[in-house]
Every structure is written in structure tokens, then in C-alpha cells.
Scaffold this motif. Structure first.
Motif, short mmCIF file in Angstrom:
data_model
loop_
_atom_site.label_atom_id
_atom_site.label_comp_id
_atom_site.label_asym_id
_atom_site.label_seq_id
_atom_site.Cartn_x
_atom_site.Cartn_y
_atom_site.Cartn_z
N CYS A 1 7.22 -10.78 2.76
CA CYS A 1 6.21 -10.54 3.79
C CYS A 1 5.09 -11.56 3.62
O CYS A 1 4.51 -11.68 2.55
N CYS B 1 1.54 -9.45 2.72
CA CYS B 1 1.27 -8.78 1.45
C CYS B 1 2.12 -9.33 0.33
O CYS B 1 1.91 -9.02 -0.82
N CYS C 1 6.55 -6.82 6.59
CA CYS C 1 7.26 -5.67 6.07
C CYS C 1 6.93 -4.43 6.88
O CYS C 1 7.69 -3.48 6.89
N CYS D 1 1.05 -4.85 8.24
CA CYS D 1 0.91 -6.24 7.82
C CYS D 1 0.86 -7.16 9.02
O CYS D 1 0.13 -8.15 9.03
ZN LIG Z 1 3.64 -6.63 4.06
#
Ligand SMILES: [Zn+2]
Length: 68
Positions: free
Chosen positions: A11, A14, A30, A34
């Protein structure tokens, strides 16, 4: 051999694991969160249209100007 076209990517927001699959509409993120964060970065003040500073239009307050 279980080949279900689900890949795991990272991702971008994050750094966690994100599923790259049709079931993940937020890929490469993800989660929706996000993705929202990422979009928020673009929409907020942290990412504005870059302001071009004109070369001769500086305020003239250089911290380390050779002559002072
Ligand atoms: Zn994420």
C-alpha cells in the motif's frame, strides 16, 4: 496450484499489505481509508499547484548573502 490472480502489493499510503484483486476497489491501497488519505493529500494544502518563483522577484532576504 491455486492461481487466483490475487497479488499482494504494498500500500503506497501505509506501507502495509494490500490485495491487488478485483475485490479490492481501492488498489493499490489496502483500504478505502488509505485511498482517502492519499486523495486528501492531493486536495489539501499540502499539495498545491507549484508556485513558480520568478528569478528576479525574490524578496532579497537571503540568509547568507555574501555582502551585508
Ligand atoms: Zn494502507
Amino acid at each position: 496450484m491455486a492461481e487466483n490472480k490475487v497479488r499482494k502489493v504494498r500500500c503506497p499510503q501505509c506501507g502495509g499489505e494490500s490485495l491487488w484483486s478485483p475485490e479490492n476497489p481501492w488498489r493499490p491501497f489496502c483500504s478505502e481509508r488509505c485511498k482517502q488519505i492519499d486523495l486528501g493529500c492531493w486536495a489539501s494544502d499540502s499539495y498545491r499547484i507549484p508556485v513558480q518563483t520568478q528569478p528576479g522577484e525574490v524578496d532579497g532576504e537571503l540568509p547568507d548573502s555574501p555582502e551585508s
